[in-house]
Design a protein around this motif. Structure first.
Motif, PDB file in Angstrom:
ATOM      1  N   GLN A 144      -6.875   0.981 -11.911  1.00 41.95           N
ATOM      2  CA  GLN A 144      -6.565   2.292 -12.466  1.00 41.95           C
ATOM      3  C   GLN A 144      -7.720   2.871 -13.287  1.00 41.95           C
ATOM      4  O   GLN A 144      -8.006   4.059 -13.222  1.00 41.95           O
ATOM      5  N   VAL A 145      -8.385   2.027 -14.056  1.00 39.69           N
ATOM      6  CA  VAL A 145      -9.526   2.503 -14.859  1.00 39.69           C
ATOM      7  C   VAL A 145     -10.653   2.976 -13.946  1.00 39.69           C
ATOM      8  O   VAL A 145     -11.228   4.065 -14.146  1.00 39.69           O
ATOM      9  N   PHE A 148      -5.297   7.602  -3.190  1.00 37.70           N
ATOM     10  CA  PHE A 148      -5.984   6.919  -2.097  1.00 37.70           C
ATOM     11  C   PHE A 148      -7.223   6.172  -2.604  1.00 37.70           C
ATOM     12  O   PHE A 148      -7.548   5.091  -2.095  1.00 37.70           O
ATOM     13  N   ALA A 149      -7.888   6.737  -3.611  1.00 42.74           N
ATOM     14  CA  ALA A 149      -9.037   6.032  -4.201  1.00 42.74           C
ATOM     15  C   ALA A 149      -8.589   4.719  -4.838  1.00 42.74           C
ATOM     16  O   ALA A 149      -9.273   3.696  -4.734  1.00 42.74           O
ATOM     17  N   ALA A 150      -7.413   4.728  -5.489  1.00 46.35           N
ATOM     18  CA  ALA A 150      -6.886   3.512  -6.118  1.00 46.35           C
ATOM     19  C   ALA A 150      -6.613   2.434  -5.077  1.00 46.35           C
ATOM     20  O   ALA A 150      -6.873   1.244  -5.310  1.00 46.35           O
ATOM     21  N   VAL A 151      -6.100   2.838  -3.908  1.00 41.57           N
ATOM     22  CA  VAL A 151      -5.830   1.869  -2.838  1.00 41.57           C
ATOM     23  C   VAL A 151      -7.139   1.275  -2.317  1.00 41.57           C
ATOM     24  O   VAL A 151      -7.256   0.055  -2.125  1.00 41.57           O
ATOM     25  N   LEU A 152      -8.146   2.127  -2.103  1.00 37.71           N
ATOM     26  CA  LEU A 152      -9.436   1.635  -1.608  1.00 37.71           C
ATOM     27  C   LEU A 152     -10.087   0.691  -2.610  1.00 37.71           C
ATOM     28  O   LEU A 152     -10.616  -0.363  -2.239  1.00 37.71           O
ATOM     29  N   ILE A 153     -10.045   1.051  -3.882  1.00 40.67           N
ATOM     30  CA  ILE A 153     -10.603   0.174  -4.918  1.00 40.67           C
ATOM     31  C   ILE A 153      -9.790  -1.119  -4.996  1.00 40.67           C
ATOM     32  O   ILE A 153     -10.337  -2.199  -5.226  1.00 40.67           O
ATOM     33  N   GLY A 154      -8.463  -1.012  -4.785  1.00 38.86           N
ATOM     34  CA  GLY A 154      -7.607  -2.204  -4.764  1.00 38.86           C
ATOM     35  C   GLY A 154      -8.053  -3.201  -3.714  1.00 38.86           C
ATOM     36  O   GLY A 154      -8.064  -4.412  -3.949  1.00 38.86           O
ATOM     37  N   PHE A 155      -8.443  -2.701  -2.530  1.00 39.44           N
ATOM     38  CA  PHE A 155      -8.973  -3.586  -1.490  1.00 39.44           C
ATOM     39  C   PHE A 155     -10.282  -4.218  -1.946  1.00 39.44           C
ATOM     40  O   PHE A 155     -10.522  -5.407  -1.725  1.00 39.44           O
ATOM     41  N   LEU A 158      -2.120  18.757  -6.811  1.00 37.08           N
ATOM     42  CA  LEU A 158      -1.640  17.829  -5.781  1.00 37.08           C
ATOM     43  C   LEU A 158      -2.809  17.229  -5.005  1.00 37.08           C
ATOM     44  O   LEU A 158      -2.803  16.029  -4.690  1.00 37.08           O
ATOM     45  N   LEU A 159      -3.819  18.054  -4.712  1.00 38.10           N
ATOM     46  CA  LEU A 159      -4.989  17.555  -3.991  1.00 38.10           C
ATOM     47  C   LEU A 159      -5.685  16.454  -4.779  1.00 38.10           C
ATOM     48  O   LEU A 159      -5.963  15.374  -4.245  1.00 38.10           O
ATOM     49  N   TRP A 160      -5.954  16.703  -6.073  1.00 43.29           N
ATOM     50  CA  TRP A 160      -6.644  15.705  -6.882  1.00 43.29           C
ATOM     51  C   TRP A 160      -5.781  14.472  -7.140  1.00 43.29           C
ATOM     52  O   TRP A 160      -6.284  13.347  -7.190  1.00 43.29           O
ATOM     53  N   ILE A 210       0.834  -1.201   0.000  1.00 41.78           N
ATOM     54  CA  ILE A 210       0.000   0.000   0.000  1.00 41.78           C
ATOM     55  C   ILE A 210       0.871   1.255   0.000  1.00 41.78           C
ATOM     56  O   ILE A 210       0.653   2.183  -0.797  1.00 41.78           O
ATOM     57  N   ILE A 211       1.866   1.281   0.889  1.00 43.80           N
ATOM     58  CA  ILE A 211       2.762   2.435   0.963  1.00 43.80           C
ATOM     59  C   ILE A 211       3.523   2.603  -0.352  1.00 43.80           C
ATOM     60  O   ILE A 211       3.672   3.720  -0.861  1.00 43.80           O
ATOM     61  N   SER A 212       3.980   1.473  -0.911  1.00 43.03           N
ATOM     62  CA  SER A 212       4.720   1.533  -2.179  1.00 43.03           C
ATOM     63  C   SER A 212       3.840   2.027  -3.317  1.00 43.03           C
ATOM     64  O   SER A 212       4.263   2.834  -4.152  1.00 43.03           O
ATOM     65  N   ASP A 213       2.591   1.536  -3.366  1.00 47.06           N
ATOM     66  CA  ASP A 213       1.672   1.977  -4.415  1.00 47.06           C
ATOM     67  C   ASP A 213       1.383   3.472  -4.304  1.00 47.06           C
ATOM     68  O   ASP A 213       1.381   4.196  -5.311  1.00 47.06           O
TER      69      ASP A 213
END
Length: 468
Positions: free
Chosen positions: A89-90, A58-65, A50-52, A14-17
Protein backbone atom coordinates in the motif's frame (compact mmCIF):
# COMPACT_ATOMS: atom_id res chain seq x y z
CA UNK A 1 -1.20 -35.72 -9.59
CA UNK A 2 -0.75 -32.78 -7.25
CA UNK A 3 -4.00 -30.83 -6.90
CA UNK A 4 -3.22 -27.43 -8.42
CA UNK A 5 -5.57 -25.14 -6.50
CA UNK A 6 -2.99 -22.49 -5.67
CA UNK A 7 -3.42 -20.77 -9.05
CA UNK A 8 -7.17 -20.55 -8.46
CA UNK A 9 -6.63 -19.14 -4.94
CA UNK A 10 -4.16 -16.57 -6.28
CA UNK A 11 -6.67 -15.43 -8.90
CA UNK A 12 -9.36 -15.29 -6.24
CA UNK A 13 -7.12 -13.16 -3.99
CA UNK A 14 -6.39 -10.77 -6.85
CA UNK A 15 -10.07 -10.33 -7.69
CA UNK A 16 -10.92 -9.93 -4.00
CA UNK A 17 -8.16 -7.36 -3.47
CA UNK A 18 -9.28 -5.37 -6.50
CA UNK A 19 -12.90 -5.56 -5.34
CA UNK A 20 -11.95 -4.49 -1.81
CA UNK A 21 -9.91 -1.51 -3.00
CA UNK A 22 -12.61 -0.33 -5.41
CA UNK A 23 -15.25 -0.69 -2.69
CA UNK A 24 -13.03 1.36 -0.39
CA UNK A 25 -12.76 3.96 -3.16
CA UNK A 26 -16.55 4.44 -3.19
CA UNK A 27 -16.66 4.62 0.61
CA UNK A 28 -13.83 7.19 0.67
CA UNK A 29 -15.53 9.22 -2.07
CA UNK A 30 -18.81 9.21 -0.15
CA UNK A 31 -17.11 10.18 3.12
CA UNK A 32 -15.34 13.11 1.51
CA UNK A 33 -17.99 14.51 -0.83
CA UNK A 34 -21.43 13.30 0.32
CA UNK A 35 -21.37 12.42 4.03
CA UNK A 36 -21.38 16.05 5.13
CA UNK A 37 -18.75 15.23 7.78
CA UNK A 38 -15.95 16.97 5.87
CA UNK A 39 -15.82 20.18 3.86
CA UNK A 40 -16.10 19.28 0.18
CA UNK A 41 -15.85 20.90 -3.19
CA UNK A 42 -15.95 18.98 -6.46
CA UNK A 43 -12.89 20.37 -8.23
CA UNK A 44 -12.68 17.22 -10.38
CA UNK A 45 -15.45 15.04 -11.89
CA UNK A 46 -16.21 11.63 -10.45
CA UNK A 47 -14.75 9.82 -13.48
CA UNK A 48 -11.33 11.36 -12.79
CA UNK A 49 -11.35 10.06 -9.22
CA UNK A 50 -12.52 6.65 -10.45
CA UNK A 51 -9.73 6.54 -13.03
CA UNK A 52 -7.01 7.25 -10.46
CA UNK A 53 -8.59 4.88 -7.93
CA UNK A 54 -8.58 2.08 -10.53
CA UNK A 55 -4.96 2.80 -11.45
CA UNK A 56 -4.04 2.63 -7.76
CA UNK A 57 -5.82 -0.73 -7.32
CA UNK A 58 -4.13 -2.35 -10.33
CA UNK A 59 -0.76 -0.88 -9.33
CA UNK A 60 -1.18 -2.46 -5.87
CA UNK A 61 -1.79 -5.87 -7.47
CA UNK A 62 1.29 -5.56 -9.70
CA UNK A 63 3.46 -4.47 -6.77
CA UNK A 64 1.94 -7.36 -4.76
CA UNK A 65 3.33 -9.78 -7.35
CA UNK A 66 6.70 -8.06 -7.20
CA UNK A 67 7.01 -8.40 -3.40
CA UNK A 68 5.62 -11.99 -3.43
CA UNK A 69 2.39 -11.01 -1.71
CA UNK A 70 0.47 -13.55 -3.81
CA UNK A 71 2.87 -16.42 -3.17
CA UNK A 72 1.44 -19.45 -1.26
CA UNK A 73 0.85 -18.33 2.32
CA UNK A 74 -0.43 -21.49 4.01
CA UNK A 75 2.75 -21.78 6.05
CA UNK A 76 3.17 -18.02 6.66
CA UNK A 77 2.21 -16.12 9.81
CA UNK A 78 -0.37 -13.34 9.67
CA UNK A 79 2.17 -10.77 10.91
CA UNK A 80 4.03 -11.40 7.66
CA UNK A 81 0.82 -10.67 5.74
CA UNK A 82 0.46 -7.36 7.57
CA UNK A 83 4.01 -6.35 6.67
CA UNK A 84 3.35 -7.18 3.01
CA UNK A 85 0.07 -5.23 2.99
CA UNK A 86 1.76 -2.15 4.46
CA UNK A 87 4.62 -2.51 1.99
CA UNK A 88 2.30 -2.86 -1.02
CA UNK A 89 0.00 0.00 0.00
CA UNK A 90 2.82 2.45 0.79
CA UNK A 91 4.58 1.74 -2.52
CA UNK A 92 1.29 2.00 -4.43
CA UNK A 93 0.41 5.28 -2.74
CA UNK A 94 3.83 6.76 -3.47
CA UNK A 95 3.47 5.59 -7.07
CA UNK A 96 0.04 7.23 -7.30
CA UNK A 97 1.40 10.52 -5.96
CA UNK A 98 4.22 10.38 -8.52
CA UNK A 99 1.75 9.79 -11.36
CA UNK A 100 -0.49 12.62 -10.15
CA UNK A 101 2.53 14.92 -10.09
CA UNK A 102 3.63 13.85 -13.58
CA UNK A 103 0.08 14.35 -14.91
CA UNK A 104 -0.09 17.77 -13.16
CA UNK A 105 -3.32 16.69 -11.46
CA UNK A 106 -3.12 19.35 -8.75
CA UNK A 107 -6.83 19.69 -8.02
CA UNK A 108 -7.43 16.21 -6.60
CA UNK A 109 -8.51 16.27 -2.95
CA UNK A 110 -5.67 15.48 -0.57
CA UNK A 111 -8.15 14.57 2.16
CA UNK A 112 -9.73 12.04 -0.18
CA UNK A 113 -6.31 10.51 -0.92
CA UNK A 114 -5.52 10.14 2.80
CA UNK A 115 -8.94 8.63 3.55
CA UNK A 116 -8.57 6.24 0.61
CA UNK A 117 -5.08 5.18 1.68
CA UNK A 118 -5.99 4.68 5.36
CA UNK A 119 -9.20 2.75 4.63
CA UNK A 120 -7.38 0.57 2.11
CA UNK A 121 -4.81 -0.44 4.69
CA UNK A 122 -7.41 -1.16 7.36
CA UNK A 123 -9.82 -3.01 5.06
CA UNK A 124 -7.19 -5.27 3.49
CA UNK A 125 -5.75 -6.24 6.88
CA UNK A 126 -9.25 -6.95 8.22
CA UNK A 127 -10.47 -9.01 5.29
CA UNK A 128 -7.20 -10.97 4.98
CA UNK A 129 -7.42 -11.75 8.70
CA UNK A 130 -11.01 -12.99 8.30
CA UNK A 131 -9.97 -15.14 5.32
CA UNK A 132 -6.99 -16.63 7.18
CA UNK A 133 -9.15 -17.33 10.23
CA UNK A 134 -11.86 -18.94 8.09
CA UNK A 135 -9.36 -21.13 6.22
CA UNK A 136 -7.82 -22.24 9.52
CA UNK A 137 -11.24 -23.27 10.83
CA UNK A 138 -12.08 -25.13 7.62
CA UNK A 139 -8.76 -26.99 7.76
CA UNK A 140 -9.38 -28.00 11.36
CA UNK A 141 -12.66 -29.52 10.17
CA UNK A 142 -10.91 -31.49 7.43
CA UNK A 143 -11.47 -29.28 4.38
CA UNK A 144 -8.77 -28.06 1.98
CA UNK A 145 -6.35 -30.71 3.20
CA UNK A 146 -2.91 -31.42 1.82
CA UNK A 147 -1.65 -34.98 2.22
CA UNK A 148 1.95 -35.56 3.23
CA UNK A 149 4.10 -38.66 2.96
CA UNK A 150 7.17 -38.79 5.21
CA UNK A 151 10.21 -40.79 4.08
CA UNK A 152 12.00 -41.89 7.22
CA UNK A 153 10.38 -42.87 10.52
CA UNK A 154 13.45 -42.05 12.60
CA UNK A 155 13.96 -39.16 15.00
CA UNK A 156 13.81 -36.46 12.31
CA UNK A 157 10.65 -37.82 10.67
CA UNK A 158 8.87 -38.31 13.99
CA UNK A 159 9.81 -34.79 15.15
CA UNK A 160 8.31 -33.35 11.97
CA UNK A 161 5.16 -35.43 12.40
CA UNK A 162 4.67 -34.30 16.00
CA UNK A 163 5.21 -30.65 15.05
CA UNK A 164 2.64 -30.95 12.27
CA UNK A 165 0.07 -32.47 14.62
CA UNK A 166 0.33 -29.40 16.86
CA UNK A 167 -0.73 -27.08 14.02
CA UNK A 168 -3.98 -28.45 12.55
CA UNK A 169 -4.84 -24.99 11.19
CA UNK A 170 -2.20 -25.51 8.48
CA UNK A 171 -4.38 -28.22 6.97
CA UNK A 172 -1.75 -30.94 6.52
CA UNK A 173 -2.52 -34.62 7.10
CA UNK A 174 0.20 -37.26 7.20
CA UNK A 175 -0.71 -40.18 4.95
CA UNK A 176 2.02 -42.30 6.48
CA UNK A 177 5.72 -43.16 6.54
CA UNK A 178 8.03 -45.14 4.29
CA UNK A 179 11.14 -46.59 5.92
CA UNK A 180 13.59 -49.39 5.14
CA UNK A 181 13.93 -50.20 8.85
CA UNK A 182 10.27 -50.86 9.54
CA UNK A 183 10.79 -53.38 12.33
CA UNK A 184 13.07 -51.03 14.22
CA UNK A 185 10.67 -48.06 14.00
CA UNK A 186 7.28 -49.79 14.26
CA UNK A 187 7.24 -49.64 18.06
CA UNK A 188 8.68 -46.10 18.20
CA UNK A 189 6.09 -44.76 15.74
CA UNK A 190 3.16 -46.83 17.03
CA UNK A 191 1.17 -43.73 18.04
CA UNK A 192 1.70 -42.10 14.65
CA UNK A 193 0.49 -42.69 11.12
CA UNK A 194 1.39 -46.17 9.86
CA UNK A 195 4.63 -47.14 8.17
CA UNK A 196 3.19 -48.15 4.80
CA UNK A 197 6.24 -49.82 3.35
CA UNK A 198 9.86 -49.37 2.28
CA UNK A 199 11.41 -46.67 0.13
CA UNK A 200 11.20 -49.01 -2.85
CA UNK A 201 7.39 -48.80 -2.58
CA UNK A 202 7.39 -45.03 -3.24
CA UNK A 203 6.55 -45.16 -6.96
CA UNK A 204 3.65 -47.59 -6.44
CA UNK A 205 2.26 -45.58 -3.51
CA UNK A 206 2.42 -42.26 -5.41
CA UNK A 207 0.49 -43.87 -8.27
CA UNK A 208 -2.40 -45.04 -6.10
CA UNK A 209 -2.61 -42.34 -3.38
CA UNK A 210 -3.23 -38.59 -3.62
CA UNK A 211 0.02 -37.29 -2.11
CA UNK A 212 0.64 -33.55 -2.32
CA UNK A 213 4.04 -33.30 -0.65
CA UNK A 214 6.79 -35.80 0.11
CA UNK A 215 9.01 -34.97 3.06
CA UNK A 216 12.47 -36.55 2.92
CA UNK A 217 13.57 -37.06 6.53
CA UNK A 218 16.30 -39.61 5.93
CA UNK A 219 19.74 -39.80 7.58
CA UNK A 220 22.85 -38.59 5.74
CA UNK A 221 23.90 -42.12 4.82
CA UNK A 222 20.79 -42.37 2.60
CA UNK A 223 21.96 -39.41 0.48
CA UNK A 224 22.59 -41.65 -2.55
CA UNK A 225 18.83 -42.38 -2.75
CA UNK A 226 17.74 -38.74 -2.91
CA UNK A 227 18.12 -38.33 -6.70
CA UNK A 228 15.80 -41.25 -7.52
CA UNK A 229 13.28 -40.18 -4.82
CA UNK A 230 13.09 -36.65 -6.22
CA UNK A 231 12.76 -37.94 -9.78
CA UNK A 232 9.85 -40.21 -8.80
CA UNK A 233 8.08 -37.41 -6.93
CA UNK A 234 8.42 -35.00 -9.85
CA UNK A 235 7.16 -37.66 -12.24
CA UNK A 236 4.07 -38.12 -10.06
CA UNK A 237 3.59 -34.34 -9.64
CA UNK A 238 4.23 -34.31 -5.89
CA UNK A 239 6.33 -31.58 -4.28
CA UNK A 240 9.51 -32.69 -2.55
CA UNK A 241 10.92 -31.10 0.60
CA UNK A 242 14.07 -32.19 2.43
CA UNK A 243 14.67 -31.98 6.17
CA UNK A 244 18.47 -32.11 6.64
CA UNK A 245 19.64 -34.66 9.17
CA UNK A 246 21.51 -31.80 10.90
CA UNK A 247 18.39 -29.59 11.16
CA UNK A 248 18.86 -29.16 14.91
CA UNK A 249 22.02 -27.15 14.16
CA UNK A 250 20.14 -24.69 11.96
CA UNK A 251 18.16 -21.61 13.00
CA UNK A 252 14.36 -21.59 12.89
CA UNK A 253 14.45 -19.84 9.50
CA UNK A 254 17.64 -20.82 7.63
CA UNK A 255 18.64 -18.62 4.72
CA UNK A 256 19.73 -20.16 1.43
CA UNK A 257 22.38 -18.21 -0.42
CA UNK A 258 24.23 -18.75 -3.69
CA UNK A 259 28.00 -18.49 -3.96
CA UNK A 260 29.99 -19.33 -7.10
CA UNK A 261 26.94 -21.10 -8.49
CA UNK A 262 26.63 -23.38 -5.47
CA UNK A 263 23.65 -23.17 -3.06
CA UNK A 264 24.71 -22.52 0.53
CA UNK A 265 22.85 -22.64 3.84
CA UNK A 266 23.59 -19.64 6.02
CA UNK A 267 23.55 -21.20 9.49
CA UNK A 268 23.00 -17.92 11.31
CA UNK A 269 21.12 -15.58 8.98
CA UNK A 270 18.75 -13.31 10.88
CA UNK A 271 16.05 -10.86 9.70
CA UNK A 272 18.02 -7.87 10.99
CA UNK A 273 20.83 -8.68 8.55
CA UNK A 274 18.60 -7.07 5.90
CA UNK A 275 19.15 -3.34 5.43
CA UNK A 276 15.44 -2.43 5.26
CA UNK A 277 14.77 -4.17 8.58
CA UNK A 278 17.73 -2.46 10.25
CA UNK A 279 16.62 0.95 8.98
CA UNK A 280 13.06 0.36 10.18
CA UNK A 281 14.21 -0.77 13.63
CA UNK A 282 16.67 2.10 14.00
CA UNK A 283 14.09 4.71 12.94
CA UNK A 284 11.61 3.30 15.46
CA UNK A 285 14.29 3.31 18.19
CA UNK A 286 15.02 7.00 17.64
CA UNK A 287 11.37 8.08 17.58
CA UNK A 288 10.38 5.90 20.55
CA UNK A 289 13.39 6.97 22.65
CA UNK A 290 12.77 10.67 22.06
CA UNK A 291 9.13 10.21 23.06
CA UNK A 292 10.12 8.14 26.12
CA UNK A 293 12.62 10.76 27.28
CA UNK A 294 10.02 13.50 27.02
CA UNK A 295 7.32 11.45 28.79
CA UNK A 296 9.59 10.19 31.60
CA UNK A 297 11.54 13.41 32.13
CA UNK A 298 9.56 14.30 35.33
CA UNK A 299 10.32 10.82 36.72
CA UNK A 300 14.01 11.17 35.82
CA UNK A 301 14.14 14.61 37.48
CA UNK A 302 12.71 13.13 40.70
CA UNK A 303 15.24 10.29 40.48
CA UNK A 304 18.10 12.80 40.17
CA UNK A 305 16.86 14.70 43.22
CA UNK A 306 16.38 11.48 45.21
CA UNK A 307 19.89 10.23 44.46
CA UNK A 308 21.47 13.57 45.37
CA UNK A 309 19.60 13.74 48.68
CA UNK A 310 20.25 10.14 49.78
CA UNK A 311 23.89 9.41 48.89
CA UNK A 312 27.07 11.22 47.80
CA UNK A 313 28.46 10.69 44.34
CA UNK A 314 27.44 11.04 40.69
CA UNK A 315 23.80 10.66 39.64
CA UNK A 316 24.50 8.53 36.55
CA UNK A 317 26.47 5.31 36.81
CA UNK A 318 28.47 4.31 33.71
CA UNK A 319 29.45 0.68 33.21
CA UNK A 320 31.17 -1.10 30.34
CA UNK A 321 28.94 -3.59 28.52
CA UNK A 322 29.36 -5.70 25.39
CA UNK A 323 27.07 -4.81 22.51
CA UNK A 324 26.70 -5.12 18.74
CA UNK A 325 29.46 -7.12 17.01
CA UNK A 326 31.19 -7.70 20.39
CA UNK A 327 32.10 -4.01 20.65
CA UNK A 328 32.00 -2.55 24.16
CA UNK A 329 30.22 0.66 25.17
CA UNK A 330 29.44 2.56 28.35
CA UNK A 331 25.88 1.88 29.47
CA UNK A 332 24.08 4.55 31.54
CA UNK A 333 22.01 3.86 34.65
CA UNK A 334 20.87 5.93 37.60
CA UNK A 335 23.25 5.09 40.42
CA UNK A 336 21.58 2.80 42.94
CA UNK A 337 24.62 1.71 44.96
CA UNK A 338 27.26 3.31 47.11
CA UNK A 339 30.51 4.24 45.44
CA UNK A 340 33.01 1.39 44.97
CA UNK A 341 36.07 0.76 42.82
CA UNK A 342 35.49 -0.14 39.15
CA UNK A 343 37.00 -3.62 39.48
CA UNK A 344 34.43 -4.58 42.10
CA UNK A 345 31.53 -3.12 40.11
CA UNK A 346 32.60 -4.83 36.88
CA UNK A 347 33.26 -8.31 38.30
CA UNK A 348 30.78 -8.74 41.13
CA UNK A 349 27.26 -10.06 40.58
CA UNK A 350 24.41 -8.21 42.26
CA UNK A 351 22.65 -10.41 44.82
CA UNK A 352 19.50 -10.20 46.88
CA UNK A 353 19.82 -7.77 49.83
CA UNK A 354 23.12 -6.54 48.36
CA UNK A 355 24.74 -4.34 51.07
CA UNK A 356 26.09 -1.97 48.41
CA UNK A 357 22.60 -0.70 47.55
CA UNK A 358 21.19 2.50 48.97
CA UNK A 359 17.61 2.56 50.24
CA UNK A 360 16.55 4.86 47.40
CA UNK A 361 18.58 2.71 44.98
CA UNK A 362 16.54 -0.34 45.99
CA UNK A 363 13.40 1.52 44.96
CA UNK A 364 14.96 2.58 41.66
CA UNK A 365 15.97 -0.98 40.81
CA UNK A 366 12.70 -2.63 41.82
CA UNK A 367 10.73 -0.18 39.63
CA UNK A 368 13.27 -0.21 36.75
CA UNK A 369 13.54 3.59 36.95
CA UNK A 370 17.32 3.14 37.10
CA UNK A 371 17.17 1.90 33.46
CA UNK A 372 15.64 5.11 32.03
CA UNK A 373 18.97 6.78 31.09
CA UNK A 374 19.50 3.92 28.64
CA UNK A 375 17.17 5.71 26.23
CA UNK A 376 20.15 8.03 25.70
CA UNK A 377 22.23 4.94 24.85
CA UNK A 378 19.59 4.13 22.23
CA UNK A 379 19.86 7.62 20.70
CA UNK A 380 23.66 7.25 20.58
CA UNK A 381 23.29 3.96 18.70
CA UNK A 382 24.73 1.75 21.46
CA UNK A 383 21.44 0.02 22.19
CA UNK A 384 17.97 -0.65 20.86
CA UNK A 385 14.64 -0.36 22.67
CA UNK A 386 14.12 -4.13 22.27
CA UNK A 387 16.90 -6.70 22.20
CA UNK A 388 18.99 -9.04 24.35
CA UNK A 389 20.22 -7.41 27.56
CA UNK A 390 23.94 -6.46 27.42
CA UNK A 391 26.38 -8.01 29.86
CA UNK A 392 29.70 -6.96 31.38
CA UNK A 393 32.77 -8.24 29.45
CA UNK A 394 34.04 -10.07 32.54
CA UNK A 395 30.93 -12.26 32.66
CA UNK A 396 30.74 -12.59 28.86
CA UNK A 397 34.12 -14.33 28.91
CA UNK A 398 32.74 -16.83 31.43
CA UNK A 399 29.35 -17.42 29.82
CA UNK A 400 30.68 -17.97 26.30
CA UNK A 401 32.62 -21.00 27.59
CA UNK A 402 29.69 -22.38 29.61
CA UNK A 403 26.58 -21.54 27.56
CA UNK A 404 26.31 -22.85 23.97
CA UNK A 405 25.73 -20.10 21.35
CA UNK A 406 25.96 -17.38 23.99
CA UNK A 407 27.89 -15.01 21.69
CA UNK A 408 25.26 -15.18 18.92
CA UNK A 409 23.18 -12.53 20.70
CA UNK A 410 25.85 -9.95 19.83
CA UNK A 411 24.81 -10.05 16.15
CA UNK A 412 22.29 -7.30 16.98
CA UNK A 413 22.16 -4.28 19.28
CA UNK A 414 21.33 -5.05 22.93
CA UNK A 415 18.03 -3.74 24.26
CA UNK A 416 16.46 -2.02 27.24
CA UNK A 417 13.83 -4.76 27.32
CA UNK A 418 13.66 -8.10 25.56
CA UNK A 419 11.79 -11.34 24.96
CA UNK A 420 13.61 -13.01 27.86
CA UNK A 421 12.79 -10.18 30.30
CA UNK A 422 9.07 -10.17 29.39
CA UNK A 423 9.04 -13.90 30.15
CA UNK A 424 10.33 -13.35 33.69
CA UNK A 425 14.00 -14.08 32.95
CA UNK A 426 15.59 -11.14 34.70
CA UNK A 427 18.02 -10.84 37.60
CA UNK A 428 19.02 -14.12 39.27
CA UNK A 429 17.52 -16.45 36.65
CA UNK A 430 18.90 -19.08 34.26
CA UNK A 431 21.40 -17.67 31.76
CA UNK A 432 20.80 -20.65 29.45
CA UNK A 433 17.06 -19.95 29.40
CA UNK A 434 17.71 -16.29 28.66
CA UNK A 435 19.93 -17.18 25.71
CA UNK A 436 17.25 -19.54 24.42
CA UNK A 437 14.76 -16.68 24.39
CA UNK A 438 17.31 -14.26 22.93
CA UNK A 439 18.05 -16.63 20.03
CA UNK A 440 14.33 -17.10 19.40
CA UNK A 441 14.02 -13.30 19.18
CA UNK A 442 16.98 -13.02 16.77
CA UNK A 443 15.65 -15.68 14.42
CA UNK A 444 12.02 -14.53 14.51
CA UNK A 445 12.41 -10.76 14.63
CA UNK A 446 9.71 -8.61 13.12
CA UNK A 447 8.55 -5.06 13.73
CA UNK A 448 5.32 -6.40 15.25
CA UNK A 449 7.29 -8.75 17.52
CA UNK A 450 9.07 -5.65 18.90
CA UNK A 451 5.71 -3.95 19.48
CA UNK A 452 4.44 -7.06 21.26
CA UNK A 453 7.45 -7.07 23.61
CA UNK A 454 7.04 -3.36 24.37
CA UNK A 455 3.33 -3.82 25.10
CA UNK A 456 4.07 -6.81 27.35
CA UNK A 457 6.68 -4.74 29.19
CA UNK A 458 4.14 -1.96 29.75
CA UNK A 459 1.23 -4.26 30.67
CA UNK A 460 3.26 -6.40 33.06
CA UNK A 461 4.71 -3.30 34.64
CA UNK A 462 8.27 -2.42 35.50
CA UNK A 463 8.23 -3.77 39.04
CA UNK A 464 10.12 -7.08 39.16
CA UNK A 465 10.87 -9.27 42.16
CA UNK A 466 14.16 -10.44 40.58
CA UNK A 467 15.45 -6.91 39.98
CA UNK A 468 18.04 -6.39 42.68
Amino acid sequence: MLRQNQRFLTQLYIISDLGCMLAVFFVAYWLKFYSGWLPSSHTLPFKSYLLWGTIYAFAAVLIGFYVSFYAPRRRKSFSGDIVKIVQVQVLSFLGLLSMLYAAKEVHISREFLLIFFGLNMFSLVLYRYVVKLSLARLRRKGYNKKYVLILGAGTVGRSFYEGLQQQPELGYEVYGFLDDHRRQHDAEAAHMSPIRGQLSDLEQLLAKAMIDEVIIALPLEAHSKFARIIALCEKAGAKTLIIPDYFDLLPARPFFDNFAGIPLINVRDIPLDELNNRVLKRAFDIVFSLAAIVVTSPVMLLAVIGIKLTSPGPVVFRQERMGLNRRTFMMFKFRSMRLSDEATADTRWTVKDDPRRTRFGTFLRSTSIDELPQFFNVLLGHMSVVGPRPERPYFVEQFKEEIPRYMVKHHIRPGITGWAQTNGLRGDTSIADRIGHDLFYLENWSFFFDLKIILRTIVKGFVNKNAY
